[in-house]
Design a protein around this motif. Structure first.
Motif, PDB file in Angstrom:
ATOM      1  N   PRO A 125       0.799  -1.242  -0.137  1.00  0.00           N
ATOM      2  CA  PRO A 125      -0.118   0.040   0.244  1.00  0.00           C
ATOM      3  C   PRO A 125       0.872   1.230  -0.024  1.00  0.00           C
ATOM      4  O   PRO A 125       2.067   1.375   0.815  1.00  0.00           O
ATOM      5  CB  PRO A 125      -0.642   0.248   1.492  1.00  0.00           C
ATOM      6  CG  PRO A 125       0.106  -0.919   2.233  1.00  0.00           C
ATOM      7  CD  PRO A 125       0.766  -1.801   1.399  1.00  0.00           C
ATOM      8  N   VAL A 126       0.429   2.198  -0.787  1.00  0.00           N
ATOM      9  CA  VAL A 126       1.010   3.474  -0.908  1.00  0.00           C
ATOM     10  C   VAL A 126      -0.157   4.554  -0.399  1.00  0.00           C
ATOM     11  O   VAL A 126      -1.152   4.832  -1.130  1.00  0.00           O
ATOM     12  CB  VAL A 126       1.604   3.960  -2.195  1.00  0.00           C
ATOM     13  CG1 VAL A 126       2.218   5.130  -2.336  1.00  0.00           C
ATOM     14  CG2 VAL A 126       2.781   2.801  -2.540  1.00  0.00           C
ATOM     15  N   LEU A 127       0.062   5.272   0.744  1.00  0.00           N
ATOM     16  CA  LEU A 127      -0.920   6.190   0.986  1.00  0.00           C
ATOM     17  C   LEU A 127      -0.698   7.484   0.592  1.00  0.00           C
ATOM     18  O   LEU A 127       0.242   8.185   0.602  1.00  0.00           O
ATOM     19  CB  LEU A 127      -0.815   6.210   2.690  1.00  0.00           C
ATOM     20  CG  LEU A 127      -1.842   7.007   3.591  1.00  0.00           C
ATOM     21  CD1 LEU A 127      -3.244   6.700   3.320  1.00  0.00           C
ATOM     22  CD2 LEU A 127      -1.488   7.218   4.869  1.00  0.00           C
ATOM     23  N   VAL A 128      -1.634   7.891  -0.063  1.00  0.00           N
ATOM     24  CA  VAL A 128      -1.939   9.289  -0.626  1.00  0.00           C
ATOM     25  C   VAL A 128      -3.367   9.921  -0.280  1.00  0.00           C
ATOM     26  O   VAL A 128      -4.499   9.416  -1.037  1.00  0.00           O
ATOM     27  CB  VAL A 128      -1.832   9.204  -2.325  1.00  0.00           C
ATOM     28  CG1 VAL A 128      -1.949  10.573  -2.817  1.00  0.00           C
ATOM     29  CG2 VAL A 128      -0.373   8.515  -2.753  1.00  0.00           C
ATOM     30  N   PRO A 129      -3.459  10.348   0.774  1.00  0.00           N
ATOM     31  CA  PRO A 129      -4.914  10.624   1.255  1.00  0.00           C
ATOM     32  C   PRO A 129      -5.404  11.813   0.186  1.00  0.00           C
ATOM     33  O   PRO A 129      -4.802  12.817  -0.032  1.00  0.00           O
ATOM     34  CB  PRO A 129      -4.564  11.486   2.477  1.00  0.00           C
ATOM     35  CG  PRO A 129      -3.388  10.917   2.992  1.00  0.00           C
ATOM     36  CD  PRO A 129      -2.330  10.732   1.661  1.00  0.00           C
ATOM     37  N   THR A 130      -6.520  11.417  -0.377  1.00  0.00           N
ATOM     38  CA  THR A 130      -7.167  12.417  -1.228  1.00  0.00           C
ATOM     39  C   THR A 130      -8.280  13.310  -0.614  1.00  0.00           C
ATOM     40  O   THR A 130      -8.954  14.047  -1.346  1.00  0.00           O
ATOM     41  CB  THR A 130      -7.595  11.740  -2.512  1.00  0.00           C
ATOM     42  OG1 THR A 130      -8.791  10.698  -1.950  1.00  0.00           O
ATOM     43  CG2 THR A 130      -6.530  10.956  -3.010  1.00  0.00           C
ATOM     44  N   ILE A 131      -8.329  13.060   0.913  1.00  0.00           N
ATOM     45  CA  ILE A 131      -9.443  13.790   1.328  1.00  0.00           C
ATOM     46  C   ILE A 131      -8.929  14.023   2.957  1.00  0.00           C
ATOM     47  O   ILE A 131      -7.886  13.338   3.426  1.00  0.00           O
ATOM     48  CB  ILE A 131     -10.720  13.233   1.818  1.00  0.00           C
ATOM     49  CG1 ILE A 131     -10.742  11.907   2.325  1.00  0.00           C
ATOM     50  CG2 ILE A 131     -11.574  12.984   0.178  1.00  0.00           C
ATOM     51  CD1 ILE A 131     -12.059  11.383   2.790  1.00  0.00           C
ATOM     52  N   VAL A 132      -9.133  15.158   3.563  1.00  0.00           N
ATOM     53  CA  VAL A 132      -8.890  15.460   4.928  1.00  0.00           C
ATOM     54  C   VAL A 132     -10.160  15.647   5.762  1.00  0.00           C
ATOM     55  O   VAL A 132     -11.148  16.251   5.105  1.00  0.00           O
ATOM     56  CB  VAL A 132      -8.137  16.714   5.043  1.00  0.00           C
ATOM     57  CG1 VAL A 132      -7.929  17.064   6.576  1.00  0.00           C
ATOM     58  CG2 VAL A 132      -6.760  16.365   4.519  1.00  0.00           C
ATOM     59  N   VAL A 133     -10.355  14.881   6.776  1.00  0.00           N
ATOM     60  CA  VAL A 133     -11.644  15.035   7.603  1.00  0.00           C
ATOM     61  C   VAL A 133     -11.378  16.230   8.708  1.00  0.00           C
ATOM     62  O   VAL A 133     -10.211  15.990   9.456  1.00  0.00           O
ATOM     63  CB  VAL A 133     -12.190  13.819   8.173  1.00  0.00           C
ATOM     64  CG1 VAL A 133     -13.281  14.018   9.071  1.00  0.00           C
ATOM     65  CG2 VAL A 133     -12.263  12.962   7.040  1.00  0.00           C
TER      66      VAL A 133
END
Length: 249
Positions: A24-32
């Motif tokens: 897995p490569v984490l690329v957050p496309t949202i922020v809560v």
């Protein structure tokens, strides 16, 4: 495998994907972003005055639990309804028994199935992207609804532009895992800002609504998880990337 879930909530999914033999490569496309203490804390102090508390998402569940801790409120006074097993799971981990889970995980189904009488007070806790139809439908049945936005979802966070660029510079991704329609839109916006092409990356989606959003954005869908649980989503991804995967129609 690109993981688009908000970074603060992605640990379990990342761990499950690794356990399934994937990278897995984490690329957050949202922020809560949770709303500052205020209206929700005030409502938490008065929970005993509500007939029902309705929670529409795991983040909404986290928000009301946090509010209860801040104001030292007893949360077992009203009855609780939750949309989705993941939402129910967060509430139960916080010690709350969920009295109603709609037969289908949708606001319209909950609006029809929630047993409210005229004059019943209902606290609805939701995010800013959730529609107001649930509150409107419950009010049309005579309920008095306090409709509170507990958190906001910000798509395409600036900090993730470099993460996406670096992730794709290391080679093509075999799949992208989407956990909501907002993660789809966030990835598209990040890629557009960086001048990157991402629509050719096959996707694995947490549920049918997310899959619909992915297809609308031009992504193929290799698999849709049977449940929103991180383990189920990781297993669906691993199966989809096994030899000879077939796209879901």
């Amino acid at each position: 495998v690109l993981v688009t879930r908000a970074g603060a909530q992605a640990d379990e999914l990342v761990s499950e994907l690794r356990g399934a033999g994937l990278e897995p490569v984490l690329v957050p496309t949202i922020v809560v972003e949770f709303e500052p203490p205020g209206e929700l804390d005030a409502a938490a102090r008065l929970l005993s005055t509500y007939a029902w508390v309705v929670i529409t998402s795991p983040n909404g569940a986290r928000a009301i639990l946090a509010a209860g801790e801040r104001v030292l409120s007893q949360l077992d006074g009203p009855r609780w309804a939750a949309i989705g097993r993941a939402t129910q799971g967060v509430l139960e981990q916080g010690g709350i028994a969920v009295d109603l889970q709609p037969s289908r995980p949708s606001s319209s189904t909950l609006a029809a199935e929630l047993p409210v009488a005229r004059g019943d007070r209902v606290l609805l806790v939701r995010g800013d992207l959730a529609h107001q139809e649930l509150a409107i439908a419950l009010r049309s049945r005579g309920a008095e609804v306090d409709d509170l936005v507990a958190y906001r979802t910000c798509e395409a966070p600036e900090a993730s532009r470099a993460l996406l660029r670096h992730a794709l510079a290391e080679g093509p991704a075999d799949a992208v895992v989407f956990t909501s329609g907002s993660t789809v839109r966030g990835l598209v916006a990040l890629a557009r800002a960086e001048g990157l092409a991402v629509a050719a990356i096959p996707s694995v989606c947490i549920g049918p609504e997310t899959a619909r959003a992915a297809r609308d954005a031009g992504f193929s869908v290799l698999a849709v998880s049977a449940t929103p649980a991180a383990g189920a989503l990781a297993s669906a991804t691993a199966r989809a990337l096994a030899p000879d995967p077939k796209e879901i129609s």
